[in-house]
Design an enzyme around this catalytic site. Structure first.
Site, short mmCIF file in Angstrom:
data_model
loop_
_atom_site.label_atom_id
_atom_site.label_comp_id
_atom_site.label_asym_id
_atom_site.label_seq_id
_atom_site.Cartn_x
_atom_site.Cartn_y
_atom_site.Cartn_z
N GLU A 249 0.91 -1.11 0.16
CA GLU A 249 -0.06 -0.06 -0.09
C GLU A 249 0.86 1.17 0.07
O GLU A 249 1.95 1.08 0.49
CB GLU A 249 -0.79 0.02 1.33
CG GLU A 249 -1.83 -1.08 1.40
CD GLU A 249 -2.78 -1.14 2.66
OE1 GLU A 249 -3.64 -1.71 2.76
OE2 GLU A 249 -2.36 -0.36 3.36
N LYS A 251 2.59 4.48 1.31
CA LYS A 251 2.61 4.95 2.62
C LYS A 251 2.49 6.37 2.56
O LYS A 251 3.23 7.19 1.92
CB LYS A 251 3.83 4.53 3.13
CG LYS A 251 3.99 5.22 4.71
CD LYS A 251 5.48 4.75 5.28
CE LYS A 251 5.30 5.15 6.58
NZ LYS A 251 5.26 6.33 7.29
N ARG A 256 -2.40 9.60 11.46
CA ARG A 256 -3.11 8.47 11.64
C ARG A 256 -4.65 8.85 12.19
O ARG A 256 -4.39 9.29 13.24
CB ARG A 256 -2.36 7.30 12.47
CG ARG A 256 -3.02 6.21 12.69
CD ARG A 256 -2.74 5.38 11.60
NE ARG A 256 -3.08 4.06 11.64
CZ ARG A 256 -2.33 2.88 12.00
NH1 ARG A 256 -1.17 3.26 12.30
NH2 ARG A 256 -2.98 1.58 12.04
N ARG A 271 -3.85 8.65 16.78
CA ARG A 271 -2.96 7.31 17.09
C ARG A 271 -2.72 7.47 18.52
O ARG A 271 -2.85 6.47 19.26
CB ARG A 271 -1.51 7.54 16.33
CG ARG A 271 -0.65 6.67 16.76
CD ARG A 271 0.38 7.01 15.73
NE ARG A 271 1.62 6.05 16.27
CZ ARG A 271 2.70 6.12 15.29
NH1 ARG A 271 2.77 6.20 14.11
NH2 ARG A 271 3.83 5.27 15.84
N GLU A 301 -5.29 7.20 7.01
CA GLU A 301 -4.19 8.40 7.13
C GLU A 301 -4.82 9.41 6.55
O GLU A 301 -5.58 9.56 5.52
CB GLU A 301 -3.04 8.02 6.34
CG GLU A 301 -1.87 8.97 6.60
CD GLU A 301 -0.99 8.57 7.93
OE1 GLU A 301 -1.19 7.90 8.56
OE2 GLU A 301 -0.01 9.27 7.99
N PHE A 341 -7.46 2.49 4.96
CA PHE A 341 -6.46 1.32 4.78
C PHE A 341 -7.09 0.02 5.53
O PHE A 341 -6.67 -1.07 5.46
CB PHE A 341 -5.16 1.39 4.62
CG PHE A 341 -4.43 1.87 5.94
CD1 PHE A 341 -4.40 1.38 7.34
CD2 PHE A 341 -4.02 3.26 5.93
CE1 PHE A 341 -3.86 1.91 8.28
CE2 PHE A 341 -3.55 3.87 7.16
CZ PHE A 341 -3.33 3.13 8.19
N ARG A 417 3.68 -3.63 17.21
CA ARG A 417 4.50 -3.21 16.02
C ARG A 417 5.19 -4.30 15.92
O ARG A 417 5.99 -4.92 16.70
CB ARG A 417 5.48 -2.19 16.77
CG ARG A 417 6.55 -1.72 15.47
CD ARG A 417 7.19 -0.53 15.74
NE ARG A 417 6.72 0.65 16.37
CZ ARG A 417 6.30 1.69 15.62
NH1 ARG A 417 6.34 1.49 14.50
NH2 ARG A 417 6.10 2.63 16.32
N LYS A 423 7.37 -1.14 6.86
CA LYS A 423 7.51 -0.06 6.00
C LYS A 423 8.75 -0.11 5.15
O LYS A 423 9.72 -0.46 5.56
CB LYS A 423 7.22 1.36 6.65
CG LYS A 423 7.39 1.36 8.25
CD LYS A 423 7.54 2.39 8.92
CE LYS A 423 8.15 2.08 10.35
NZ LYS A 423 8.44 3.39 11.23
P1 AMP Z 1 5.96 5.47 11.14
O1 AMP Z 1 5.25 6.46 11.85
O2 AMP Z 1 7.24 5.64 10.21
O3 AMP Z 1 6.32 4.47 12.04
O4 AMP Z 1 4.87 4.61 9.94
C1 AMP Z 1 3.60 4.03 10.48
C2 AMP Z 1 2.79 5.13 10.19
O5 AMP Z 1 2.67 5.27 8.63
C3 AMP Z 1 1.32 4.58 10.51
O6 AMP Z 1 0.98 4.90 11.96
C4 AMP Z 1 0.47 5.38 9.52
O7 AMP Z 1 0.35 6.83 10.25
C5 AMP Z 1 1.38 5.90 8.44
N1 AMP Z 1 0.73 5.06 7.28
C6 AMP Z 1 0.52 5.84 6.02
N2 AMP Z 1 0.13 5.03 5.13
C7 AMP Z 1 -0.12 3.75 5.75
C8 AMP Z 1 -0.78 2.66 5.12
N3 AMP Z 1 -1.15 2.45 4.03
N4 AMP Z 1 -0.82 1.65 6.06
C9 AMP Z 1 -0.22 1.57 7.41
N5 AMP Z 1 0.05 2.71 7.94
C10 AMP Z 1 0.34 3.72 7.11
#
Ligand code: AMP
Length: 573
Positions: A249, A251, A256, A271, A301, A341, A417, A423
């Protein structure tokens, strides 16, 4: 069975006095065991210094000034006496206790306060509104204080102020509830992840033990702890962990948001389980329209779009502007788009334990996209590394961060997590590199330059030294436009300020700067790249018209980034 507030106040006093984690735990566990089940929710919330769970923003509308008046009224001392003691002690709770003690010597207490009476008295404060509401609030608090023992007065005052100071944070309740009702702390935590409300969790544990906890599920209107993602090094790691195939998907870089719909009512939670519903009034009607079931919880998001380019904007900007200019104006100026999503609940049925594929399928049935407002996140199920790379390049090209890979059979693991979501954010940072040479493309790209040789500036000598050959990230239009531009800068031989070993079809005056993304910095032999450094997976982002070649990234900066990258890698390993 009634429970008196004094029992609680005495426990609070002991909690305040002990710094020991274990002792605090056993005080709370003991208190919970003594509490009749029908009082347990109130007791847990009061332990946290509140009358609603944390995700409900609760403002009593009573400040220090009003409380001082209430203390004066209830104790029979003058306001100036309250003020004087306040200066001396610094804590209005203690002041109230002192004054009530003095009063106690002259009056008899008639009524004993119950937990219910105190809880309801405080809970109703925000409901007192309209004309004269400040005075009516003072009267309501005075009434509670008049019936209080000195110790009770101390904690009532502190609770109303929102500053209980007994050292009980949400996290601690997990162990105390587990100890009180002999259940597994993991199960307590899981129930909390689903409901974000320890008062419900404690009641379920008190009434049904482990079985009671397992019966607690997600509920519309109660935020669920979001599932989080681990970071993957590269595509190969994802394919290995996900057994060769996964859903990918885009990102998105926004915030969130979990959207809940209950009939006409919509809630938006962040979040961190804050209620953001009032922050985005412009999103409410489109959400009502887009979410077809009567009751539903979806995860996604929220991104802000630049009105001119349609591209996503940094979200911090949006939040700042909302605070500064007011919600309405920014809603007009910066449209937001909710990208869904996941789905956690549909019409009373929890979806968390369904596999990803089933949840996605459900989403496609229950969401009706609303142009520019609500949509599903773009997703592809892929197994081919090239295709994944292409999708990731595309995501970055249209302004997003990268991809999130999702294990096809994974359930929704609230608050976790793990490696079920990975990611892929290939970009560490972008570099601003000077274009010094070009190579013609082949096939479809014949006649235009298909890749460019990019250089960094050596801060010591001022020379441009090559770092990479970059052949991706361009659209067909980009290639045509760039070729036109570089034809004008073409020279017969490498420019005198450029140190280059690679044979090019054309050399250019070092004048144009490309913003360039990459996956990793590598050491490169000097016969290949004269800077001694190279880039893995370089990608053209855009021409930096605002950058002169003297302002390009230096070789020394790249060396530093390389060091940093290696250190980070070391940490992860
Ligand atoms: P990070 O903040 O770098 O740990 O990345 C995780 C965050 O990416 C999630 O908490 C979401 O806010 C964001 N995110 C964006 N697009 C997506 C997606 N398609 N699926 C899940 N999380 C996503």
């Amino acid at each position: 069975m009634v429970m008196y507030y004094l029992t609680l106040a005495e426990a609070f006093e002991r909690l305040e006095k002990t710094p020991s984690y274990l002792e605090k735990n056993s005080i709370i566990a003991e208190l919970l065991r003594q509490t009749p089940p029908e009082e347990i929710e109130r007791v847990v919330l009061l332990l946290l210094g509140r009358t609603t769970p944390a995700y409900v923003s609760q403002e009593t509308g009573v400040g220090l000034a009003q409380l001082k008046k209430a203390v004066a009224n209830a104790s029979g001392y003058s306001l100036s006496e309250v003020e004087r003691l306040m200066r001396e002690i610094g804590d209005l709770g203690e002041v109230a206790r002192k004054l009530m003690e003095k009063k106690k010597q002259v009056t008899l207490f008639t009524e004993r306060l119950t937990v219910k009476r105190v809880f309801e008295g405080i809970r109703r404060l925000p409901e007192i509104t309209g004309e004269g509401s400040v005075d009516r609030k003072i009267i309501a608090i005075s009434e509670l204080l008049t019936s209080s023992q000195p110790l009770e007065a101390k904690f009532i005052v502190r609770t109303v102020l929102g500053d209980l100071r007994i050292g009980v944070a949400e996290g601690r309740l997990r162990d105390a509830i587990a100890a009180a009702f002999k259940v597994d702390p993991e199960e307590v935590e899981h129930a909390y992840m689903l409901t974000t409300d320890y008062s419900l969790v404690a009641r379920a544990a008190a009434e049904g033990g482990a079985k009671g906890l397992r019966q607690l599920g997600v509920m519309v209107g109660h935020p669920v702890s979001p599932m989080l993602a681990q970071r993957a090094e590269d595509i190969a790691e994802i394919l290995e962990r996900m057994k060769g195939k996964a859903a990918f998907e885009i990102k998105l870089d926004g915030i969130r948001i979990q959207a809940h719909k209950d009939g006409e009512k919509i809630y938006l939670f962040t979040r961190r389980m804050e209620d953001y519903t009032s922050m985005f009034p412009d999103l409410i009607p489109p959400l009502r329209q887009a979410l077809k079931p009567r009751q539903v919880i979806v995860d996604g998001e929220l991104v802000a779009l630049d009105k001119k380019t349609g591209k996503p904007m940094p979200f911090q900007e949006v939040l700042k502007r909302r605070r500064k200019y007011g919600v309405e104006e920014s809603a007009e100026a910066i449209p937001v788009e909710f990208n869904i999503f996941d789905v956690l609940l549909v019409d009373g049925k929890a979806m968390l334990d369904e596999p990803y594929v089933k949840r996605r399928e459900t989403l496609e049935k229950i969401v009706e996209e609303v142009e520019g407002r609500v949509k599903l996140v773009e997703q592809r199920v892929l197994s081919d590394a090239e295709k994944i790379k292409e999708f990731s390049d595309y995501a970055i090209k249209i302004g997003h961060e990268g991809l999130v890979a999702k294990e096809l059979n994974s359930t929704y693991r609230a608050g976790r997590r793990e490696f079920l979501w990975l990611k892929l954010k290939p970009v560490l940072e972008t570099l601003d590199l000077v274009v010094v040479g070009g190579l013609y493309g082949k096939g479809k790209r014949a006649g235009v330059f298909g890749s460019y040789v990019l250089a960094a500036r050596d801060a010591e000598t001022g020379k441009f030294k090559t770092v990479t050959k970059c052949g991706s990230g361009y659209t067909d239009e980009d290639l045509v436009e760039l070729t036109k531009m570089f034809k004008k800068l073409q020279i017969r031989e490498p420019h005198e300020d450029v140190e280059i070993e690679i044979d090019c079809d054309a050399y250019f005056k070092p004048e144009v700067v490309f913003e360039t993304a990459y996956e990793e910095i590598q050491v490169s032999p000097a016969e290949k790249h004269t800077s001694g450094m190279g880039l893995r997976f370089p990608r053209f982002i855009r021409v930096r018209e605002d950058r002169r070649p003297e302002e390009a990234t230096t070789v020394q900066e790249i060396e530093e980034l390389f060091e940093l990258q290696e250190r980070r890698k070391g940490k992860r390993a």
